[in-house]
Enzyme design. Structure first.
Site, PDB file in Angstrom:
ATOM      1  N   PRO A 126       0.785  -1.225   0.000  1.00 34.67           N
ATOM      2  CA  PRO A 126       0.000   0.000   0.000  1.00 34.67           C
ATOM      3  C   PRO A 126       0.826   1.289   0.000  1.00 34.67           C
ATOM      4  O   PRO A 126       1.818   1.399   0.712  1.00 34.67           O
ATOM      5  CB  PRO A 126      -0.824  -0.100   1.294  1.00 34.67           C
ATOM      6  CG  PRO A 126      -0.194  -1.177   2.099  1.00 34.67           C
ATOM      7  CD  PRO A 126       0.465  -2.104   1.132  1.00 34.67           C
ATOM      8  N   ASN A 127       0.379   2.215  -0.831  1.00 27.99           N
ATOM      9  CA  ASN A 127       0.913   3.581  -0.942  1.00 27.99           C
ATOM     10  C   ASN A 127       2.252   3.693  -1.660  1.00 27.99           C
ATOM     11  O   ASN A 127       2.753   4.803  -1.849  1.00 27.99           O
ATOM     12  CB  ASN A 127       1.008   4.253   0.441  1.00 27.99           C
ATOM     13  CG  ASN A 127      -0.343   4.359   1.109  1.00 27.99           C
ATOM     14  OD1 ASN A 127      -1.278   4.860   0.506  1.00 27.99           O
ATOM     15  ND2 ASN A 127      -0.470   3.848   2.318  1.00 27.99           N
ATOM     16  N   ARG A 140       4.822  12.826  -1.651  1.00 32.73           N
ATOM     17  CA  ARG A 140       5.010  13.470  -0.340  1.00 32.73           C
ATOM     18  C   ARG A 140       6.141  12.770   0.407  1.00 32.73           C
ATOM     19  O   ARG A 140       6.616  11.711  -0.003  1.00 32.73           O
ATOM     20  CB  ARG A 140       3.722  13.397   0.485  1.00 32.73           C
ATOM     21  CG  ARG A 140       2.625  14.289  -0.095  1.00 32.73           C
ATOM     22  CD  ARG A 140       1.444  14.354   0.834  1.00 32.73           C
ATOM     23  NE  ARG A 140       1.821  14.839   2.167  1.00 32.73           N
ATOM     24  CZ  ARG A 140       1.096  14.647   3.251  1.00 32.73           C
ATOM     25  NH1 ARG A 140      -0.028  13.979   3.193  1.00 32.73           N
ATOM     26  NH2 ARG A 140       1.495  15.108   4.410  1.00 32.73           N
ATOM     27  N   TYR A 196      11.266   9.079   1.869  1.00 36.90           N
ATOM     28  CA  TYR A 196      11.225   8.103   0.773  1.00 36.90           C
ATOM     29  C   TYR A 196      11.950   8.565  -0.502  1.00 36.90           C
ATOM     30  O   TYR A 196      11.955   7.842  -1.494  1.00 36.90           O
ATOM     31  CB  TYR A 196       9.770   7.756   0.437  1.00 36.90           C
ATOM     32  CG  TYR A 196       9.037   7.134   1.609  1.00 36.90           C
ATOM     33  CD1 TYR A 196       9.443   5.909   2.132  1.00 36.90           C
ATOM     34  CD2 TYR A 196       7.969   7.780   2.214  1.00 36.90           C
ATOM     35  CE1 TYR A 196       8.803   5.345   3.209  1.00 36.90           C
ATOM     36  CE2 TYR A 196       7.311   7.211   3.298  1.00 36.90           C
ATOM     37  CZ  TYR A 196       7.739   6.003   3.793  1.00 36.90           C
ATOM     38  OH  TYR A 196       7.104   5.433   4.860  1.00 36.90           O
ATOM     39  N   ASN A 247       8.131  -5.519  -1.246  1.00 37.39           N
ATOM     40  CA  ASN A 247       8.050  -4.431  -0.278  1.00 37.39           C
ATOM     41  C   ASN A 247       6.588  -4.382   0.172  1.00 37.39           C
ATOM     42  O   ASN A 247       5.750  -3.768  -0.494  1.00 37.39           O
ATOM     43  CB  ASN A 247       8.474  -3.098  -0.898  1.00 37.39           C
ATOM     44  CG  ASN A 247       8.458  -1.974   0.124  1.00 37.39           C
ATOM     45  OD1 ASN A 247       7.932  -2.134   1.232  1.00 37.39           O
ATOM     46  ND2 ASN A 247       9.028  -0.833  -0.225  1.00 37.39           N
ATOM     47  N   ALA A 290       3.318  -0.940   4.685  1.00 37.30           N
ATOM     48  CA  ALA A 290       2.841  -0.991   6.073  1.00 37.30           C
ATOM     49  C   ALA A 290       2.479  -2.418   6.507  1.00 37.30           C
ATOM     50  O   ALA A 290       2.556  -2.749   7.701  1.00 37.30           O
ATOM     51  CB  ALA A 290       1.639  -0.063   6.244  1.00 37.30           C
ATOM     52  N   ASP A 335       2.766 -16.017   5.952  1.00 35.66           N
ATOM     53  CA  ASP A 335       2.339 -17.403   5.713  1.00 35.66           C
ATOM     54  C   ASP A 335       2.314 -17.735   4.221  1.00 35.66           C
ATOM     55  O   ASP A 335       2.693 -18.842   3.827  1.00 35.66           O
ATOM     56  CB  ASP A 335       0.949 -17.644   6.324  1.00 35.66           C
ATOM     57  CG  ASP A 335       0.990 -17.743   7.849  1.00 35.66           C
ATOM     58  OD1 ASP A 335       2.095 -17.915   8.408  1.00 35.66           O
ATOM     59  OD2 ASP A 335      -0.074 -17.643   8.482  1.00 35.66           O
ATOM     60  N   GLU A 340      13.260  -9.041   0.764  1.00 35.23           N
ATOM     61  CA  GLU A 340      12.443  -7.925   1.265  1.00 35.23           C
ATOM     62  C   GLU A 340      13.180  -6.613   0.988  1.00 35.23           C
ATOM     63  O   GLU A 340      14.380  -6.528   1.235  1.00 35.23           O
ATOM     64  CB  GLU A 340      12.293  -8.132   2.779  1.00 35.23           C
ATOM     65  CG  GLU A 340      11.583  -7.028   3.511  1.00 35.23           C
ATOM     66  CD  GLU A 340      11.664  -7.224   5.039  1.00 35.23           C
ATOM     67  OE1 GLU A 340      12.597  -7.909   5.535  1.00 35.23           O
ATOM     68  OE2 GLU A 340      10.796  -6.683   5.733  1.00 35.23           O
ATOM     69  N   HIS A 367      12.994  -2.320   1.567  1.00 35.68           N
ATOM     70  CA  HIS A 367      12.379  -1.103   2.096  1.00 35.68           C
ATOM     71  C   HIS A 367      13.158   0.089   1.587  1.00 35.68           C
ATOM     72  O   HIS A 367      14.396   0.105   1.657  1.00 35.68           O
ATOM     73  CB  HIS A 367      12.345  -1.114   3.631  1.00 35.68           C
ATOM     74  CG  HIS A 367      11.459  -2.197   4.138  1.00 35.68           C
ATOM     75  ND1 HIS A 367      10.094  -2.152   3.996  1.00 35.68           N
ATOM     76  CD2 HIS A 367      11.751  -3.383   4.704  1.00 35.68           C
ATOM     77  CE1 HIS A 367       9.577  -3.258   4.473  1.00 35.68           C
ATOM     78  NE2 HIS A 367      10.557  -4.030   4.908  1.00 35.68           N
ATOM     79  N   ARG A 401      13.620   4.125  12.280  1.00 34.33           N
ATOM     80  CA  ARG A 401      12.349   4.845  12.355  1.00 34.33           C
ATOM     81  C   ARG A 401      11.548   4.447  13.609  1.00 34.33           C
ATOM     82  O   ARG A 401      12.114   3.964  14.573  1.00 34.33           O
ATOM     83  CB  ARG A 401      11.577   4.631  11.061  1.00 34.33           C
ATOM     84  CG  ARG A 401      12.340   5.173   9.824  1.00 34.33           C
ATOM     85  CD  ARG A 401      11.539   5.057   8.554  1.00 34.33           C
ATOM     86  NE  ARG A 401      10.328   5.877   8.610  1.00 34.33           N
ATOM     87  CZ  ARG A 401       9.329   5.763   7.720  1.00 34.33           C
ATOM     88  NH1 ARG A 401       9.425   4.883   6.735  1.00 34.33           N
ATOM     89  NH2 ARG A 401       8.268   6.537   7.825  1.00 34.33           N
TER      90      ARG A 401
HETATM   91  O1  CA2 Z   1      10.530   2.097   3.512  1.00 32.35           O
HETATM   92  C1  CA2 Z   1       9.690   1.408   2.941  1.00 32.35           C
HETATM   93  O2  CA2 Z   1       9.823   0.975   1.804  1.00 32.35           O
HETATM   94  C2  CA2 Z   1       8.347   1.126   3.637  1.00 32.35           C
HETATM   95  O3  CA2 Z   1       7.969  -0.206   3.313  1.00 32.35           O
HETATM   96  C3  CA2 Z   1       7.362   2.129   3.073  1.00 32.35           C
HETATM   97  C4  CA2 Z   1       5.982   2.097   3.726  1.00 32.35           C
HETATM   98  C5  CA2 Z   1       6.092   2.107   5.251  1.00 32.35           C
HETATM   99  O4  CA2 Z   1       4.823   1.905   5.830  1.00 32.35           O
HETATM  100  C6  CA2 Z   1       7.061   1.055   5.772  1.00 32.35           C
HETATM  101  O5  CA2 Z   1       7.168   1.150   7.177  1.00 32.35           O
HETATM  102  C7  CA2 Z   1       8.432   1.218   5.152  1.00 32.35           C
HETATM  103  C8  CA2 Z   1       5.149   3.285   3.232  1.00 32.35           C
HETATM  104  C9  CA2 Z   1       4.896   3.257   1.719  1.00 32.35           C
HETATM  105  C10 CA2 Z   1       4.871   4.595   1.069  1.00 32.35           C
HETATM  106  O6  CA2 Z   1       4.123   5.533   1.817  1.00 32.35           O
HETATM  107  C11 CA2 Z   1       4.113   6.847   1.420  1.00 32.35           C
HETATM  108  C12 CA2 Z   1       3.812   7.807   2.395  1.00 32.35           C
HETATM  109  C13 CA2 Z   1       3.798   9.134   2.068  1.00 32.35           C
HETATM  110  C14 CA2 Z   1       4.056   9.536   0.762  1.00 32.35           C
HETATM  111  C15 CA2 Z   1       4.342   8.589  -0.217  1.00 32.35           C
HETATM  112  C16 CA2 Z   1       4.359   7.255   0.118  1.00 32.35           C
END
Ligand code: CA2
Length: 144
Positions: free
Chosen positions: A9-10, A17, A22, A73, A76, A86, A97, A99, A106
């Site tokens: 997700p995301n 942002r 990131y 990846n 969250a 699983d 994996e 990240h 963090r």
């Molecule tokens: O560092 C990573 O790749 C994460 O997997 C990214 C996730 C986060 O929940 C993990 O703890 C670490 C978040 C994905 C992207 O989220 C965004 C948030 C704000 C703006 C753009 C993307």
């Protein structure tokens, strides 16, 4: 060799942002990096992104007997999903994996990785370049 790159997700919001966490590279930059890597390394890469845990589980299950390796990846879901752990264990496909951020430095809630428990390697804090490193690692060390 055929590798599945799975993003949770995301990840499709990359670059929009939180550049301090990131980086400034976008999701389309990541897709371009994957295409470039496939061409350079002479391997096939299929990528898939979903915001839904069950859909990611379905994709991992469908990878059985099809893919030689998985780069994942789970975003969250890394820190919450025993279902993804699983599924990775069930298919037993070599998995790495990734990240983008340095999760270890963090928040406390990001310190557990369930998916990582089924992976032969974790790469973190290297931005989108980490995906390339994961693919090279699978090519080198994780032959099915
Ligand atoms: O560092 C990573 O790749 C994460 O997997 C990214 C996730 C986060 O929940 C993990 O703890 C670490 C978040 C994905 C992207 O989220 C965004 C948030 C704000 C703006 C753009 C993307």
């Amino acid at each position: 060799m055929i590798i599945l790159v799975l993003n949770g997700p995301n990840i499709n919001m990359l670059g929009i942002r939180e550049p301090g966490v990131y980086g400034t590279e976008s999701f389309s930059d990541l897709l371009a990096l994957l295409e470039r890597t496939a061409a350079e390394e002479g391997i096939e890469i299929v990528q898939f992104q979903s915001n839904h845990e069950g859909v990611l589980v379905d994709k991992i299950q469908e990878a059985f007997g099809v893919f030689d390796g998985i780069v994942i990846n789970p975003a969250a879901y890394t820190h919450t999903s025993i279902a993804i752990l699983d599924a990775l264990k069930a298919v037993n496909i070599p998995a790495v994996e990734v990240h983008i951020s340095d999760v270890k430095s963090r928040e406390a809630f990001r310190q557990v990785s369930y998916a990582g428990m089924a992976c032969c390697k974790t790469i973190m804090g290297k931005g989108i370049e980490g995906y390339r490193e994961a693919i090279l690692y699978l090519k080198e060390y994780c032959h099915a």
